[in-house]
Structure formats: C-alpha cells, structure tokens
Write a protein that holds these residues in place. Structure first.
Motif, PDB file in Angstrom:
ATOM      1  N   GLU A  18       0.788  -1.119  -0.175  1.00  0.00           N
ATOM      2  CA  GLU A  18       0.120  -0.065  -0.149  1.00  0.00           C
ATOM      3  C   GLU A  18       0.866   1.325   0.150  1.00  0.00           C
ATOM      4  O   GLU A  18       1.792   1.305   0.486  1.00  0.00           O
ATOM      5  N   THR A  19       0.695   2.320  -0.703  1.00  0.00           N
ATOM      6  CA  THR A  19       1.109   3.650  -0.703  1.00  0.00           C
ATOM      7  C   THR A  19       0.654   4.500   0.585  1.00  0.00           C
ATOM      8  O   THR A  19      -0.481   4.018   1.243  1.00  0.00           O
ATOM      9  N   ILE A  20       1.641   5.221   1.015  1.00  0.00           N
ATOM     10  CA  ILE A  20       1.297   6.236   2.100  1.00  0.00           C
ATOM     11  C   ILE A  20      -0.075   6.807   1.939  1.00  0.00           C
ATOM     12  O   ILE A  20      -1.005   6.756   2.745  1.00  0.00           O
ATOM     13  N   ALA A  21      -0.565   7.392   0.686  1.00  0.00           N
ATOM     14  CA  ALA A  21      -1.845   7.914   0.462  1.00  0.00           C
ATOM     15  C   ALA A  21      -2.966   6.935   0.691  1.00  0.00           C
ATOM     16  O   ALA A  21      -4.195   7.210   1.270  1.00  0.00           O
ATOM     17  N   ALA A  22      -3.087   5.660   0.173  1.00  0.00           N
ATOM     18  CA  ALA A  22      -3.926   4.809   0.217  1.00  0.00           C
ATOM     19  C   ALA A  22      -4.066   4.445   1.786  1.00  0.00           C
ATOM     20  O   ALA A  22      -5.204   4.387   2.162  1.00  0.00           O
ATOM     21  N   ALA A  23      -3.096   4.280   2.486  1.00  0.00           N
ATOM     22  CA  ALA A  23      -3.366   4.063   3.938  1.00  0.00           C
ATOM     23  C   ALA A  23      -3.876   5.304   4.687  1.00  0.00           C
ATOM     24  O   ALA A  23      -4.503   4.893   5.468  1.00  0.00           O
ATOM     25  N   LEU A  24      -3.303   6.549   4.468  1.00  0.00           N
ATOM     26  CA  LEU A  24      -3.877   7.582   5.310  1.00  0.00           C
ATOM     27  C   LEU A  24      -5.548   7.750   4.540  1.00  0.00           C
ATOM     28  O   LEU A  24      -6.241   7.955   5.452  1.00  0.00           O
ATOM     29  N   LEU A  25      -5.987   7.389   3.315  1.00  0.00           N
ATOM     30  CA  LEU A  25      -7.410   7.561   3.120  1.00  0.00           C
ATOM     31  C   LEU A  25      -8.135   6.458   3.799  1.00  0.00           C
ATOM     32  O   LEU A  25      -9.144   6.618   4.150  1.00  0.00           O
ATOM     33  N   ALA A  27      -7.348   5.351   6.495  1.00  0.00           N
ATOM     34  CA  ALA A  27      -7.516   5.693   7.837  1.00  0.00           C
ATOM     35  C   ALA A  27      -8.580   6.789   8.095  1.00  0.00           C
ATOM     36  O   ALA A  27      -8.748   7.412   9.292  1.00  0.00           O
ATOM     37  N   GLY A  28      -9.153   7.412   6.943  1.00  0.00           N
ATOM     38  CA  GLY A  28     -10.054   8.622   7.028  1.00  0.00           C
ATOM     39  C   GLY A  28      -9.208   9.951   7.107  1.00  0.00           C
ATOM     40  O   GLY A  28      -9.928  10.840   7.382  1.00  0.00           O
ATOM     41  N   VAL A  29      -8.027   9.986   6.650  1.00  0.00           N
ATOM     42  CA  VAL A  29      -7.065  11.135   6.519  1.00  0.00           C
ATOM     43  C   VAL A  29      -7.318  11.469   5.083  1.00  0.00           C
ATOM     44  O   VAL A  29      -6.771  10.922   4.256  1.00  0.00           O
ATOM     45  N   VAL A  30      -8.090  12.658   5.080  1.00  0.00           N
ATOM     46  CA  VAL A  30      -8.233  13.031   3.714  1.00  0.00           C
ATOM     47  C   VAL A  30      -7.656  14.506   3.556  1.00  0.00           C
ATOM     48  O   VAL A  30      -7.151  15.026   2.448  1.00  0.00           O
ATOM     49  N   ASP A  31      -7.436  15.348   4.536  1.00  0.00           N
ATOM     50  CA  ASP A  31      -6.733  16.559   4.420  1.00  0.00           C
ATOM     51  C   ASP A  31      -5.132  16.662   4.993  1.00  0.00           C
ATOM     52  O   ASP A  31      -4.894  15.968   6.016  1.00  0.00           O
ATOM     53  N   LEU A  32      -4.090  16.623   4.032  1.00  0.00           N
ATOM     54  CA  LEU A  32      -2.826  16.412   4.406  1.00  0.00           C
ATOM     55  C   LEU A  32      -2.171  17.764   4.676  1.00  0.00           C
ATOM     56  O   LEU A  32      -1.098  17.798   4.929  1.00  0.00           O
ATOM     57  N   GLY A  33      -3.252  18.653   4.981  1.00  0.00           N
ATOM     58  CA  GLY A  33      -2.967  19.857   5.691  1.00  0.00           C
ATOM     59  C   GLY A  33      -1.410  20.558   5.392  1.00  0.00           C
ATOM     60  O   GLY A  33      -0.657  19.874   4.610  1.00  0.00           O
ATOM     61  N   GLN A  34      -1.392  21.732   5.687  1.00  0.00           N
ATOM     62  CA  GLN A  34      -0.065  22.411   5.949  1.00  0.00           C
ATOM     63  C   GLN A  34       0.038  23.078   7.085  1.00  0.00           C
ATOM     64  O   GLN A  34      -1.142  23.598   7.515  1.00  0.00           O
ATOM     65  N   ALA A  35       1.263  23.318   7.554  1.00  0.00           N
ATOM     66  CA  ALA A  35       1.401  24.050   8.781  1.00  0.00           C
ATOM     67  C   ALA A  35       0.849  25.560   8.785  1.00  0.00           C
ATOM     68  O   ALA A  35       0.951  25.940   7.393  1.00  0.00           O
ATOM     69  N   HIS A  36       0.604  26.152   9.779  1.00  0.00           N
ATOM     70  CA  HIS A  36       0.378  27.564   9.813  1.00  0.00           C
ATOM     71  C   HIS A  36      -0.849  28.019   9.045  1.00  0.00           C
ATOM     72  O   HIS A  36      -0.769  29.276   8.427  1.00  0.00           O
ATOM     73  N   GLY A  37      -1.755  27.108   8.795  1.00  0.00           N
ATOM     74  CA  GLY A  37      -3.038  27.612   8.210  1.00  0.00           C
ATOM     75  C   GLY A  37      -2.999  27.740   6.560  1.00  0.00           C
ATOM     76  O   GLY A  37      -3.871  28.427   5.795  1.00  0.00           O
ATOM     77  N   ALA A  38      -2.073  27.340   5.925  1.00  0.00           N
ATOM     78  CA  ALA A  38      -1.701  27.310   4.458  1.00  0.00           C
ATOM     79  C   ALA A  38      -2.941  26.260   3.901  1.00  0.00           C
ATOM     80  O   ALA A  38      -3.504  25.402   4.752  1.00  0.00           O
ATOM     81  N   PRO A  39      -3.338  26.393   2.592  1.00  0.00           N
ATOM     82  CA  PRO A  39      -4.440  25.698   1.979  1.00  0.00           C
ATOM     83  C   PRO A  39      -3.849  24.206   2.385  1.00  0.00           C
ATOM     84  O   PRO A  39      -2.850  23.881   1.924  1.00  0.00           O
ATOM     85  N   GLY A  40      -4.810  23.194   2.416  1.00  0.00           N
ATOM     86  CA  GLY A  40      -4.565  21.817   2.806  1.00  0.00           C
ATOM     87  C   GLY A  40      -4.285  21.224   1.462  1.00  0.00           C
ATOM     88  O   GLY A  40      -4.616  21.350   0.467  1.00  0.00           O
ATOM     89  N   ALA A  41      -3.276  20.308   1.651  1.00  0.00           N
ATOM     90  CA  ALA A  41      -2.792  19.536   0.563  1.00  0.00           C
ATOM     91  C   ALA A  41      -3.849  18.240   0.277  1.00  0.00           C
ATOM     92  O   ALA A  41      -4.758  17.871   1.452  1.00  0.00           O
ATOM     93  N   ARG A  42      -4.070  17.588  -0.630  1.00  0.00           N
ATOM     94  CA  ARG A  42      -4.944  16.381  -0.915  1.00  0.00           C
ATOM     95  C   ARG A  42      -4.587  15.223  -1.852  1.00  0.00           C
ATOM     96  O   ARG A  42      -3.716  15.866  -2.674  1.00  0.00           O
ATOM     97  N   VAL A  43      -4.815  14.299  -1.770  1.00  0.00           N
ATOM     98  CA  VAL A  43      -4.693  13.368  -2.785  1.00  0.00           C
ATOM     99  C   VAL A  43      -5.595  13.429  -3.947  1.00  0.00           C
ATOM    100  O   VAL A  43      -6.969  13.445  -3.615  1.00  0.00           O
ATOM    101  N   PHE A  44      -5.238  13.863  -5.300  1.00  0.00           N
ATOM    102  CA  PHE A  44      -6.061  14.327  -6.264  1.00  0.00           C
ATOM    103  C   PHE A  44      -6.078  13.420  -7.321  1.00  0.00           C
ATOM    104  O   PHE A  44      -7.116  12.730  -7.445  1.00  0.00           O
TER     105      PHE A  44
END
Length: 87
Positions: A18-25, A27-44
C-alpha cells in the motif's frame, strides 16, 4: 495489517504494497494539511502528476504520498507553509 507509520504523531496502519496515500485515505485522513493555516493538500490524481499529495518525511526529502510505498516506522507530516518561520 502489515505495519504502522506515523502521521502527525498518530499511528496509521498499512497493508502490504500500500502507498502512504492509500493508507491515509483508508484511515480517514483526507486533508494532508499544511502548517500555519496554508491551504490543505489532498490526494487528487493518484498518479503523481499533480503533486497535490506531497508530504514531509522526518530526516528525508518530501515525497508524493500517492507514489511512495508505506514503510514501517516512517514519521510523516504536512509540508511547512511557504514563508513559514524556520528558525
């Protein structure tokens, strides 16, 4: 499950191959976020073309989560925001 890596300090289980993204998804993690309130990253795109899922690995270069196989003990988190204080 085969093992665990850590996302923002929390363990995430992964299956063999499994890839990191597949495991995160899974596990229910869809927002890969960024520090300090920057726009969140996503698996697209899921194929590494958009680089929307780039994450930081402790003591290593950032990687595309959708292309990188999950490995036991990895410590992952969001990329720092551009212009964030690195002092």
């Amino acid at each position: 499950m085969n093992g665990h890596f850590f996302w923002n300090g929390a363990p995430v289980a992964f299956r063999p191959g499994e890839t990191i993204a597949a495991a995160l998804l899974r596990a229910g993690v869809v927002d890969l976020g960024q520090a300090h309130g920057a726009p969140g990253a996503r698996v697209f795109c899921g194929i590494g073309a958009c680089q929307g899922c780039v994450v930081a690995i402790a003591n290593a270069a950032p990687v595309e989560a959708c292309l990188t196989p999950a490995r036991e003990g990895l410590r992952l988190g969001p990329l720092p925001a551009i212009g964030a204080d690195h002092a």
